[in-house]
Enzyme design. Structure first.
Site, mmCIF file in Angstrom:
data_model
loop_
_atom_site.group_PDB
_atom_site.id
_atom_site.type_symbol
_atom_site.label_atom_id
_atom_site.label_comp_id
_atom_site.label_asym_id
_atom_site.label_seq_id
_atom_site.Cartn_x
_atom_site.Cartn_y
_atom_site.Cartn_z
ATOM 1 N N CYS A 173 -0.459 5.254 8.403
ATOM 2 C CA CYS A 173 0.298 5.001 7.177
ATOM 3 C C CYS A 173 1.628 4.334 7.540
ATOM 4 O O CYS A 173 1.642 3.231 8.093
ATOM 5 C CB CYS A 173 0.461 6.322 6.429
ATOM 6 S SG CYS A 173 1.286 6.250 4.837
ATOM 7 N N ASP A 236 -7.828 0.567 -0.481
ATOM 8 C CA ASP A 236 -6.454 1.051 -0.345
ATOM 9 C C ASP A 236 -5.631 0.543 -1.529
ATOM 10 O O ASP A 236 -5.495 -0.662 -1.738
ATOM 11 C CB ASP A 236 -5.854 0.549 0.965
ATOM 12 C CG ASP A 236 -4.556 1.236 1.340
ATOM 13 O OD1 ASP A 236 -3.703 1.425 0.452
ATOM 14 O OD2 ASP A 236 -4.404 1.578 2.523
ATOM 15 N N HIS A 269 -6.867 4.517 1.035
ATOM 16 C CA HIS A 269 -5.755 4.781 1.943
ATOM 17 C C HIS A 269 -5.895 6.203 2.481
ATOM 18 O O HIS A 269 -6.322 7.110 1.793
ATOM 19 C CB HIS A 269 -4.426 4.642 1.183
ATOM 20 C CG HIS A 269 -3.236 4.734 2.082
ATOM 21 N ND1 HIS A 269 -2.873 3.717 2.938
ATOM 22 C CD2 HIS A 269 -2.341 5.737 2.287
ATOM 23 C CE1 HIS A 269 -1.798 4.081 3.610
ATOM 24 N NE2 HIS A 269 -1.466 5.299 3.243
#
Length: 300
Positions: A173, A236, A269
């Protein structure tokens, strides 16, 4: 279950009032939640890695600004020297998921070091308030973070159990973006694996946000000093496929044929984060297999 769909975490309308915590661990005198409650799924069954055959402990070392930077270290038992992987956290800091990743790497024969980049301001790990978490993360600017990576590299070079000539970096991330930045900055790094780190500013980003996020990985392709493997999700919500394709094009234009991006078409994500509802077991396992192969070829 609300999913975190963006590198910045939950959007304001997604913030849940609470999450359960699975306890607290100490790191360099700082208390870290075992799993970040802002993202922990009530139904999660996180991967857990035991410490058998490992040495796991906490350390601290001086950063360029004089701050004593805490870090979690996991390495195989024995004298080494072992190849080293720096592990860069998500926005939640060095919580149990990141520590477990360090232990997984140690089981694979690496010494893993996870610096706590955010704790100058506060520890985001035990917090549920995403606005408070993002204020903490926002205080960790590019030069501070690169300085912390540099300090970590210097500390690694002083450890008898570490092979300073074989050092990689991986991040998740927020940490995925740091991987690209660090591999463009530090020639001592031999390889990087970036898990869904933002590559370019969002289409809706303000000029201030675009400036604050610099340098963006898409602008650093020609500066890469080590090959990077990017692992990204096609679903994502914060990293559109268009930005992945732009990064691929930038790598090709720069002649960086040793770097590549794998796109998991159906993955959201955070698909590797086994404590979140976003976890996708098959994609996470394939990404981990690719990470190990990428590091095996370059660090061992």
């Amino acid at each position: 279950m609300t999913l975190i769909t963006r590198p910045e975490g939950l959007s304001p309308d997604q913030i849940a009032p609470s999450r359960r915590s699975l306890g607290v661990a100490a790191l360099g005198g700082v208390a870290f939640a075992a799993y970040a409650p802002a993202a922990l799924s009530q139904s999660a069954s996180p991967v857990t890695t035991d410490g058998a055959g490992l040495i796991a402990h906490t350390v601290s070392f001086p950063a360029p600004d004089g701050f004593e930077l805490p870090a979690y270290v996991a390495r195989p038992e024995g004298e080494g020297p072992f190849p080293v992987v720096i592990v860069v956290s998500e926005i939640f800091g060095v919580h149990e998921y990141i520590r477990d990743i360090c232990r997984r790497l140690a089981k694979a024969g690496y010494a893993a070091v996870a610096p706590a980049f955010f704790v100058r301001k506060a520890d985001p790990a035990p917090l549920s308030d995403m606005s408070a978490i993002m204020a903490i993360v926002g205080a960790a600017g590019y030069e501070q973070v690169m300085g912390d990576v540099g300090a970590t590299l210097e500390w690694i070079g002083l450890q008898a159990w570490a092979n300073p000539d074989k050092v990689g970096i991986t991040g998740y991330c927020w940490g995925g973006k740091v991987v690209w930045q660090a591999c463009a900055r530090f020639a001592v790094l031999d390889a990087g694996v970036a898990w869904y780190g933002r590559l370019a500013p969002a289409a809706t980003a303000t000029d201030e946000q675009k400036t604050a996020g610099r340098p963006w990985p898409v602008d650093l392709a020609a500066d890469l000093k080590a090959p990077v493997l990017g692992l990204y999700g096609g679903q994502d919500g914060g990293i559109p496929v268009a930005s992945v394709e732009a990064m691929r094009a930038a790598l090709t234009a720069a002649g960086k044929t040793d770097s590549q991006i794998i796109l998991y078409d159906d993955a959201p994500h955070g698909f590797h984060a086994d404590y979140r509802a976003s976890y996708r077991e098959a994609d996470a396992k394939d990404g981990w297999r690719r990470l190990l192969a990428f590091f095996e070829a370059r660090l061992k």
